[in-house]
Design an enzyme around this catalytic site. Structure first.
Site, PDB file in Angstrom:
ATOM      1  N   ASP A 288       3.253  -1.054  11.662  1.00 26.85           N
ATOM      2  CA  ASP A 288       2.792   0.260  11.239  1.00 26.85           C
ATOM      3  C   ASP A 288       2.107   0.873  12.442  1.00 26.85           C
ATOM      4  OD1 ASP A 288       2.102   1.826   8.434  1.00 26.85           O
ATOM      5  OD2 ASP A 288       0.707   2.239  10.078  1.00 26.85           O
TER       6      ASP A 288
ATOM      7  N   ASP B 107       0.790  -1.237   0.000  1.00 25.74           N
ATOM      8  CA  ASP B 107       0.000   0.000   0.000  1.00 25.74           C
ATOM      9  C   ASP B 107       0.817   1.279   0.000  1.00 25.74           C
ATOM     10  OD1 ASP B 107       1.035  -0.331   2.523  1.00 25.74           O
ATOM     11  OD2 ASP B 107      -0.871  -0.330   3.580  1.00 25.74           O
ATOM     12  N   HIS B 108       2.043   1.235   0.531  1.00 23.91           N
ATOM     13  CA  HIS B 108       2.793   2.480   0.719  1.00 23.91           C
ATOM     14  C   HIS B 108       3.573   2.938  -0.513  1.00 23.91           C
ATOM     15  CE1 HIS B 108       1.855   2.041   4.942  1.00 23.91           C
ATOM     16  NE2 HIS B 108       2.543   3.121   5.244  1.00 23.91           N
TER      17      HIS B 108
ATOM     18  N   ARG C 147       8.438   2.889  11.760  1.00 24.45           N
ATOM     19  CA  ARG C 147       9.557   2.494  10.877  1.00 24.45           C
ATOM     20  C   ARG C 147      10.846   2.303  11.675  1.00 24.45           C
ATOM     21  NH1 ARG C 147       9.030   8.389   8.111  1.00 24.45           N
ATOM     22  NH2 ARG C 147       6.921   7.618   8.134  1.00 24.45           N
TER      23      ARG C 147
ATOM     24  N   ARG D 108      -2.147  12.367  10.264  1.00 23.17           N
ATOM     25  CA  ARG D 108      -0.871  12.978  10.591  1.00 23.17           C
ATOM     26  C   ARG D 108      -0.610  14.184   9.720  1.00 23.17           C
ATOM     27  NH1 ARG D 108       2.849   7.837  11.550  1.00 23.17           N
ATOM     28  NH2 ARG D 108       1.905   7.762  13.609  1.00 23.17           N
TER      29      ARG D 108
ATOM     30  N   SER E 260       5.842   7.312  13.247  1.00 20.88           N
ATOM     31  CA  SER E 260       5.844   6.017  12.587  1.00 20.88           C
ATOM     32  C   SER E 260       6.507   4.906  13.397  1.00 20.88           C
ATOM     33  CB  SER E 260       6.580   6.176  11.266  1.00 20.88           C
ATOM     34  OG  SER E 260       6.978   4.936  10.766  1.00 20.88           O
TER      35      SER E 260
END
Ligand code: MIC
Ligand code: SF4
Length: 753
Positions: A165, A100-101, A644, A447, A642
């Site tokens: 995520d 999706d990203h 990440r 965000r 995030s």
């Protein structure tokens, strides 16, 4: 409860274990002897050792057995590369990957998707073959955003999910404890190890009254964000309850939980009720709903359960809110917003209005938004601002295409983008303003950090409900309040927009659209996973070095970061998403967005060995080449945003030793520990101000022990040395990660023994 009920319609062999969960709860109950919150029930029912586990909210580390793992393409690459290093042949918990990203928004859904499939071919091939090999469900590009897919297909009440995520908590709308983590945490669960979480505190939110008019579920969390701020939820689960629940749809509750990430909450939860049942039934999972009804008394808080903090919101009085710019907790009610725009000099023209994303793209959101657009069209009006729609899933896209909302948005002047993150994560080829030009955009996303959507630091991004976004796009100005302000129709007559309306579930059922799911094949041995050594997008990982057993002396400060330092500042997304599978290449974005307190600038720091000013990654690489360990100094809530883990892997890869801050966001702190770094906090936050960018520091790593501070000796450039105490949250096991160089090295060592 002693039945075999499948978690979902896709996996033959994943079952819901309410029986085991209720047995675990009985054990914990007999030990604690007090009423439990819903959040506690889910966590304690997933304990690895319900008899032996210490349980103190905010103190103990819980060892848990999650039911599932979910990963999105931008974080899955690192998670899977780490899993490959572990040498385990297939995942030990049901897992899924969602593409999706990596889809950039340029012209519109179908073409953008085609382009992404060819641009990202190497990465998609890697993920799809790795999923096939290790027994992971693979959702191809075009499927939609991870959190919508999880909600529509995979989540179930009372379950425990971890996802790579930060918006994983979206599934809290379906009464699942869904928690955002870094890839290394996902690897633990996929490798069959228990997963560790500091026992959260529980914040209760009592909702009374009734949502009505222009107020949407989103406004609940916009309000809560204003109350709790971006760090107010850290270390806590937010649990909603009360008579107001009846007026909120299941997907609306998911929106509230989704954006709980913005206050740093571990996750957010709604109890199981008819709304959840109806959503399960509408998404072909009546069997799950029926089973949950049998277990219903454990799918809500016990009578008399106590919260660490309690918030009361009367929905009947709740106003629509707009939050921003630059931070999601700057909450302004719509009635005061025009004033705030003037007072702060925010750009008044609304350039772009965006709806959708993982936060707000339910059938209800789309229907309410379309009702406003239709009202405008009936008066001969269209969107004045650029209007973009990102459907959260293929199922939503297909359903609104069938039922007409999609056509309404197009008639209204909108562009429907791919089912993907798109502009929400900077995958946006924005052309209408130049870099550096001040402008405003409003989205229904979650965000709005500086530069997030379009890499333009002068863009003022606001977040609101989709209803407000659609309404404001008609007026094209931030001064418009649809509750009180009239618009002029095509003949110049004034009218007030009607409040939005729309069904929460499609009357004709969902249309699943194209089948974009790839199940793992029965014969997985034949599958091979390729990583080309010359790739610039994928790189196999080599283990980090173990700690040398010594105190670190005379370390330079790579950067003393000032103010907000989110993961977007530490490891930017947008164009950099390309390198998420290549640690060395992505390390070239390390901390390039952080503001240097020495000069107020980003990506310009002094190399303490040469006296030259240079880019942050360049200086870090120079220190590393010279064998010098370095540290970062940071402010409050460092690493918010995030999940990440690149934000932790990069400094580690470039030779960093410690990140020393006033406080950390939860996921980032864990990510640093997992990669063998030292996340440390000033025991006295005022020491942040004492330390200067040109100082050198000694970190007495040999002192590291649970519950004891570590000493940092500061050697100021001018002046005499002094000592500062640094706190940390390492437990015994986590200290091993530091000693061995990483959690992964620790796992490998355990496997050897
Ligand atoms: C985000 O919203 O910032 C992201 C992109 O979804 C991240 C994950 C990532 O950086 O890949 C998140 O929220 O965890
Ligand atoms: Fe994607 Fe944005 Fe949701 Fe993150 S917040 S998962 S980038 S849609």
């Amino acid at each position: 409860l002693d039945k075999k009920v499948r978690q979902n319609n896709l996996e033959e062999n994943s079952f819901i274990n309410y029986k085991k969960m209720s047995e675990n709860l009985a054990i914990v109950r007999s030990r604690l002897n007090r009423p439990l919150t819903f959040a506690e029930k889910i966590l304690y029912s997933h304990l690895d050792d319900p008899h032996g586990q210490d349980i103190e909210r905010g103190v103990s580390y819980l060892k848990l057995r999650p039911d599932r793992v979910a990963m999105q393409d931008a974080t899955a690459q690192m998670a899977i590369l780490q899993f490959i290093s572990s040498g385990i042949p297939s995942v030990r918990a049901p897992s899924s990957v969602h593409c999706d990203h990596l889809i950039e928004a340029q012209v519109g859904g179908a073409q953008d998707l085609d382009r992404a499939v060819s641009v990202n071919k190497e990465v998609y091939d890697f993920l799809s073959s790795a999923c096939a090999k290790y027994n992971i469900g693979f959702w191809k590009p075009g499927s939609g955003i991870i959190h919508q897919t999880v909600l529509e297909w995979l989540a179930f009440p009372g379950g425990l999910l971890i996802g790579t995520d930060s918006h994983t908590p979206n599934a809290g709308g379906l009464s699942m404890a869904a928690i955002g983590v870094g890839g290394a945490d996902a690897v633990d669960v996929m490798a069959g190890l228990p997963w560790e979480l500091k026992a959260p505190k529980v914040i209760g939110v009592n909702l009374t009254g009734k949502l009505n008019g222009w107020t949407a579920p989103k406004d609940i969390i916009l309000k809560v964000a204003g109350i709790l701020t971006v760090k107010g939820g850290t270390g806590s689960i937010v649990e909603y309850f009360g008579s107001g629940l009846d007026s909120i749809s299941c997907t609306g509750m998911a929106t509230v939980c989704n954006m709980g990430a913005e206050i740093g909450a571990t996750t957010s939860l709604f109890p199981f009720g008819d709304r959840q049942y109806d959503f399960l039934a509408a998404t072909n999972r009546k069997h799950v709903g029926d089973f949950a009804r049998e277990y219903a008394k454990e799918l809500r808080a016990d009578e008399g359960a106590e919260y660490d903090q309690l918030i009361e919101i009367n929905l009947s009085e709740l106003e629509p809110h707009i939050n921003g710019p630059f931070t999601p907790d700057l909450a302004t009610p719509i009635s005061k917003f025009s004033e705030a725009v003037k007072a702060n000099g925010w750009p008044e023209e609304l350039k772009v209005a965006l709806i959708g994303s993982c936060t707000n793209s339910s059938y209800e959101d789309m229907s309410r938004g379309a009702s406003i657009a239709r009202d405008a069209l009936a008066h001969g009006l269209k969107a004045k601002s650029t209007f973009l729609v990102t459907p959260g899933s293929e199922q939503i896209r297909a359903t609104i295409a069938r039922d007409g909302q999609l056509q309404t948005f197009e008639e209204f002047g909108g562009v429907v983008l791919a089912n993907a993150c798109g502009p929400c994560i900077g995958q946006w080829d924005r052309r209408d303003v130049k870099k550096g030009e001040k402008n405003s955009i409003v989205s229904s996303y979650n965000r709005n950090f500086t530069g997030r959507n379009d890499a333009n630091p002068a863009t003022h991004a606001f977040v609101a409900s989709p209803d407000l976004v659609v309404a404001m796009s008609i007026a094209g100005t931030l001064h418009f309040n649809p509750l009180t302000d009239k618009l002029k129709d095509k003949d110049g007559n004034e009218f007030l927009l009607a409040p939005p309306s729309g069904d929460s579930l499609p009357a004709k059922g969902y249309d699943p659209g194209q089948n974009t799911y790839q199940a793992p094949p029965p014969n997985r041995d034949a599958v091979s996973v390729q990583v080309s050594p010359s790739s610039d997008r994928l790189q196999l990982l080599s283990p980090f070095n173990a700690w040398d057993g010594k105190d670190a002396l005379d370390c330079p400060i790579l950067i003393k970061a000032q103010g907000k330092t989110t993961t977007d500042h530490i490891s930017a997304a947008g164009a950099w998403l390309k390198y998420r599978g290549h640690l060395d290449n992505i390390s070239n974005n390390c901390l390039i967005g952080a503001i240097n307190s020495a000069n107020g600038e980003a990506n310009k720091v002094k190399n303490q060995t040469t006296g030259q000013w240079d880019a942050v990654p360049a200086v870090a690489r120079d220190y590393k080449a010279k064998g010098i360990k370095w540290v970062v100094i940071g402010d409050w809530n460092y690493g918010e945003g995030s999940s990440r883990e690149h934000a932790a892997l990069e400094p580690r890869h470039l030779g960093g030793l410690a990140i020393i801050t006033r406080s950390f966001a939860r996921i980032h702190e864990t990510n640093l520990k997992k990669q063998g770094m030292l996340p440390l906090t000033f025991s006295d936050p005022a020491d942040y101000d004492r330390i200067q960018p040109d100082d050198r520091v000694d970190i007495l790593c040999t002192e590291l022990a649970p519950g004891k501070p570590v000493t940092m000796r500061v050697h100021p450039k001018d002046g005499s040395p002094y000592e500062v105490k640094l706190s940390h949250t390492f437990n015994e096991g986590q200290i091993e990660w530091f000693k061995n160089g990483s959690a992964l090295n620790t796992m490998a060592k355990m496997a050897q023994n």
